[in-house]
Design a protein around this motif. Structure first.
Motif, PDB file in Angstrom:
ATOM      1  N   GLN A   1       0.832  -1.208   0.000  1.00 35.25           N
ATOM      2  CA  GLN A   1       0.000   0.000   0.000  1.00 35.25           C
ATOM      3  C   GLN A   1       0.864   1.255   0.000  1.00 35.25           C
ATOM      4  O   GLN A   1       0.518   2.264  -0.628  1.00 35.25           O
ATOM      5  CB  GLN A   1      -0.930  -0.006   1.213  1.00 35.25           C
ATOM      6  CG  GLN A   1      -2.011  -1.068   1.135  1.00 35.25           C
ATOM      7  CD  GLN A   1      -3.005  -0.961   2.277  1.00 35.25           C
ATOM      8  OE1 GLN A   1      -3.340   0.128   2.732  1.00 35.25           O
ATOM      9  NE2 GLN A   1      -3.483  -2.101   2.752  1.00 35.25           N
ATOM     10  N   ARG A   2       2.011   1.203   0.688  1.00 30.01           N
ATOM     11  CA  ARG A   2       2.900   2.365   0.689  1.00 30.01           C
ATOM     12  C   ARG A   2       3.583   2.546  -0.664  1.00 30.01           C
ATOM     13  O   ARG A   2       3.849   3.675  -1.089  1.00 30.01           O
ATOM     14  CB  ARG A   2       3.926   2.243   1.815  1.00 30.01           C
ATOM     15  CG  ARG A   2       3.304   2.522   3.192  1.00 30.01           C
ATOM     16  CD  ARG A   2       4.317   2.458   4.318  1.00 30.01           C
ATOM     17  NE  ARG A   2       4.601   1.073   4.667  1.00 30.01           N
ATOM     18  CZ  ARG A   2       5.793   0.508   4.577  1.00 30.01           C
ATOM     19  NH1 ARG A   2       6.835   1.182   4.123  1.00 30.01           N
ATOM     20  NH2 ARG A   2       5.950  -0.750   4.932  1.00 30.01           N
ATOM     21  N   VAL A   3       3.841   1.447  -1.343  1.00 32.21           N
ATOM     22  CA  VAL A   3       4.390   1.534  -2.702  1.00 32.21           C
ATOM     23  C   VAL A   3       3.381   2.216  -3.625  1.00 32.21           C
ATOM     24  O   VAL A   3       3.746   3.042  -4.470  1.00 32.21           O
ATOM     25  CB  VAL A   3       4.760   0.130  -3.223  1.00 32.21           C
ATOM     26  CG1 VAL A   3       5.046   0.176  -4.725  1.00 32.21           C
ATOM     27  CG2 VAL A   3       5.969  -0.416  -2.471  1.00 32.21           C
ATOM     28  N   THR A   4       2.098   1.895  -3.457  1.00 32.68           N
ATOM     29  CA  THR A   4       1.050   2.528  -4.251  1.00 32.68           C
ATOM     30  C   THR A   4       0.969   4.024  -3.953  1.00 32.68           C
ATOM     31  O   THR A   4       0.837   4.849  -4.874  1.00 32.68           O
ATOM     32  CB  THR A   4      -0.306   1.865  -3.967  1.00 32.68           C
ATOM     33  OG1 THR A   4      -0.237   0.483  -4.332  1.00 32.68           O
ATOM     34  CG2 THR A   4      -1.421   2.543  -4.761  1.00 32.68           C
ATOM     35  N   LEU A   5       1.040   4.391  -2.675  1.00 35.43           N
ATOM     36  CA  LEU A   5       1.055   5.808  -2.307  1.00 35.43           C
ATOM     37  C   LEU A   5       2.246   6.521  -2.932  1.00 35.43           C
ATOM     38  O   LEU A   5       2.125   7.652  -3.420  1.00 35.43           O
ATOM     39  CB  LEU A   5       1.112   5.954  -0.784  1.00 35.43           C
ATOM     40  CG  LEU A   5      -0.186   5.795  -0.002  1.00 35.43           C
ATOM     41  CD1 LEU A   5       0.097   5.855   1.491  1.00 35.43           C
ATOM     42  CD2 LEU A   5      -1.187   6.869  -0.394  1.00 35.43           C
ATOM     43  N   ALA A   6       3.397   5.858  -2.904  1.00 35.51           N
ATOM     44  CA  ALA A   6       4.609   6.458  -3.467  1.00 35.51           C
ATOM     45  C   ALA A   6       4.452   6.711  -4.965  1.00 35.51           C
ATOM     46  O   ALA A   6       4.935   7.712  -5.500  1.00 35.51           O
ATOM     47  CB  ALA A   6       5.807   5.547  -3.210  1.00 35.51           C
ATOM     48  N   LYS A   7       3.745   5.824  -5.634  1.00 34.36           N
ATOM     49  CA  LYS A   7       3.563   5.935  -7.081  1.00 34.36           C
ATOM     50  C   LYS A   7       2.554   7.015  -7.438  1.00 34.36           C
ATOM     51  O   LYS A   7       2.765   7.790  -8.387  1.00 34.36           O
ATOM     52  CB  LYS A   7       3.111   4.587  -7.638  1.00 34.36           C
ATOM     53  CG  LYS A   7       2.873   4.590  -9.145  1.00 34.36           C
ATOM     54  CD  LYS A   7       2.445   3.202  -9.623  1.00 34.36           C
ATOM     55  CE  LYS A   7       2.181   3.203 -11.131  1.00 34.36           C
ATOM     56  NZ  LYS A   7       1.742   1.856 -11.600  1.00 34.36           N
ATOM     57  N   HIS A   8       1.473   7.106  -6.676  1.00 34.07           N
ATOM     58  CA  HIS A   8       0.363   7.972  -7.067  1.00 34.07           C
ATOM     59  C   HIS A   8       0.309   9.302  -6.317  1.00 34.07           C
ATOM     60  O   HIS A   8      -0.358  10.235  -6.784  1.00 34.07           O
ATOM     61  CB  HIS A   8      -0.966   7.228  -6.881  1.00 34.07           C
ATOM     62  CG  HIS A   8      -1.125   6.044  -7.774  1.00 34.07           C
ATOM     63  ND1 HIS A   8      -1.328   6.151  -9.124  1.00 34.07           N
ATOM     64  CD2 HIS A   8      -1.084   4.710  -7.500  1.00 34.07           C
ATOM     65  CE1 HIS A   8      -1.429   4.945  -9.664  1.00 34.07           C
ATOM     66  NE2 HIS A   8      -1.283   4.049  -8.703  1.00 34.07           N
ATOM     67  N   VAL A   9       0.982   9.395  -5.168  1.00 32.71           N
ATOM     68  CA  VAL A   9       0.929  10.633  -4.388  1.00 32.71           C
ATOM     69  C   VAL A   9       2.298  11.290  -4.296  1.00 32.71           C
ATOM     70  O   VAL A   9       2.495  12.414  -4.759  1.00 32.71           O
ATOM     71  CB  VAL A   9       0.356  10.377  -2.975  1.00 32.71           C
ATOM     72  CG1 VAL A   9       0.275  11.702  -2.191  1.00 32.71           C
ATOM     73  CG2 VAL A   9      -1.018   9.728  -3.053  1.00 32.71           C
ATOM     74  N   HIS A  10       3.264  10.592  -3.678  1.00 37.74           N
ATOM     75  CA  HIS A  10       4.621  11.142  -3.549  1.00 37.74           C
ATOM     76  C   HIS A  10       5.591  10.023  -3.189  1.00 37.74           C
ATOM     77  O   HIS A  10       5.279   9.188  -2.332  1.00 37.74           O
ATOM     78  CB  HIS A  10       4.666  12.229  -2.474  1.00 37.74           C
ATOM     79  CG  HIS A  10       5.901  13.084  -2.548  1.00 37.74           C
ATOM     80  ND1 HIS A  10       7.136  12.633  -2.142  1.00 37.74           N
ATOM     81  CD2 HIS A  10       6.081  14.362  -2.992  1.00 37.74           C
ATOM     82  CE1 HIS A  10       8.030  13.583  -2.325  1.00 37.74           C
ATOM     83  NE2 HIS A  10       7.422  14.637  -2.850  1.00 37.74           N
ATOM     84  N   PRO A  11       6.775   9.986  -3.825  1.00 39.38           N
ATOM     85  CA  PRO A  11       7.743   8.918  -3.568  1.00 39.38           C
ATOM     86  C   PRO A  11       8.146   8.770  -2.100  1.00 39.38           C
ATOM     87  O   PRO A  11       8.453   7.658  -1.640  1.00 39.38           O
ATOM     88  CB  PRO A  11       8.955   9.332  -4.428  1.00 39.38           C
ATOM     89  CG  PRO A  11       8.365  10.149  -5.524  1.00 39.38           C
ATOM     90  CD  PRO A  11       7.222  10.890  -4.899  1.00 39.38           C
ATOM     91  N   LEU A  12       8.141   9.863  -1.330  1.00 37.89           N
ATOM     92  CA  LEU A  12       8.574   9.791   0.066  1.00 37.89           C
ATOM     93  C   LEU A  12       7.600   8.999   0.935  1.00 37.89           C
ATOM     94  O   LEU A  12       7.955   8.611   2.055  1.00 37.89           O
ATOM     95  CB  LEU A  12       8.747  11.195   0.642  1.00 37.89           C
ATOM     96  CG  LEU A  12       9.980  11.975   0.159  1.00 37.89           C
ATOM     97  CD1 LEU A  12       9.967  13.393   0.719  1.00 37.89           C
ATOM     98  CD2 LEU A  12      11.266  11.261   0.541  1.00 37.89           C
TER      99      LEU A  12
END
Length: 268
Positions: free
Chosen positions: A70-81
């Protein structure tokens, strides 16, 4: 005369509050920067309170991290950090709210657990559990009980990470929005808030570096999960903004503020 420890002071506060508490559980929030010893304090309190006959649940904000996928998805769609666990926006708040709600009722309550060695949530069959209802819940974490910053406070980067990897401020605005939203629903379940206040953010880096060195010394063979000093400096910068904010904002509203010295001893 030996000065009381943080655990001593919090234990006294818990018993004093329980003496006039009309319902269960008493949810105690323990906020403290990385390396402040909050996890150790809560383990000590769990042992002491259990020995005194109380049913105690120990929950860490760290155990509510979102799974890696889920954090990888956030990194892809929202922000890499956002791939890096830690800041508001990288926790499963619904799971936290559900767990605290369940601890107020009867039945077996699973307590979420996160495996930092593999940076992912443990399978549920590996979680701890407690027979509810709990009488005391110790809920600890580096930003437990924190409030968001004002929007103008987000304009200027506080370190190299923000200046170089969050040029437009999108990451810190997302973090701040999350903290001001669903996190307040979770923190609203806290009945008594304790702050273990570090003397400064510079000391926090020293504490966290010490922890990593101890982990390296304890790790036989495989040290892939241990950060180098340089990697640790960057990692800590994810937490710097909110840690500094908490040290300014929280002392005026926490129920108990325990100020620590550089050696983690109680100063006041």
């Amino acid at each position: 005369m030996v000065s009381p420890s943080a655990a001593d002071l919090i234990e006294r506060a818990i018993h004093a509050r329980l003496s006039v508490w009309g319902r269960h559980p008493l949810v105690l929030g323990v906020c403290g920067s990385q390396g402040s010893g909050k996890s150790t304090v809560c383990k000590t309190l769990t042992t002491r309170l259990t020995q005194s006959g109380l049913k105690v649940a120990n929950l860490s904000l760290d155990d509510l991290y979102l799974p890696l996928a889920q954090r990888v998805t956030l990194a892809k769609h929202v922000h890499p950090l956002l791939k890096t666990r830690g800041v508001p926006g990288t926790h499963d708040i619904k799971l936290g709210v559900h767990t605290l709600h369940a601890l107020a009722h009867g039945g077996r309550v699973p307590l979420p657990r996160f495996d930092k060695a593999v940076d992912d949530r443990r399978p549920q069959e590996e979680w701890d559990s407690i027979e509810g209802p709990a009488q005391v819940v110790l809920f600890e974490g580096w930003c437990v009980g924190a409030r968001p910053q004002t929007l103008d406070a987000l304009d200027r980067p506080v370190n190299a990470l923000e200046a170089n990897e969050d040029l437009d401020g999108r990451w810190r605005r997302y973090v701040n929005d999350a903290l001001g939203g669903e996190y307040q629903r979770l923190f609203g379940k806290i009945d008594f808030l304790v702050l273990l206040a570090a003397p400064s953010f510079d000391v926090v880096l020293k504490w966290r570096t010490q922890q990593e060195h101890e982990l390296r010394a304890q790790t036989a063979g495989d040290t892939s999960g241990v950060m180098s000093d340089a990697a640790l400096v960057r990692f800590i910068q994810h937490y710097e903004r909110l840690t500094r904010h908490i040290l300014i904002d929280m002392p005026g509203r926490a129920d108990l503020v325990i100020r620590l010295g550089p050696d983690r001893s109680v100063v006041s």
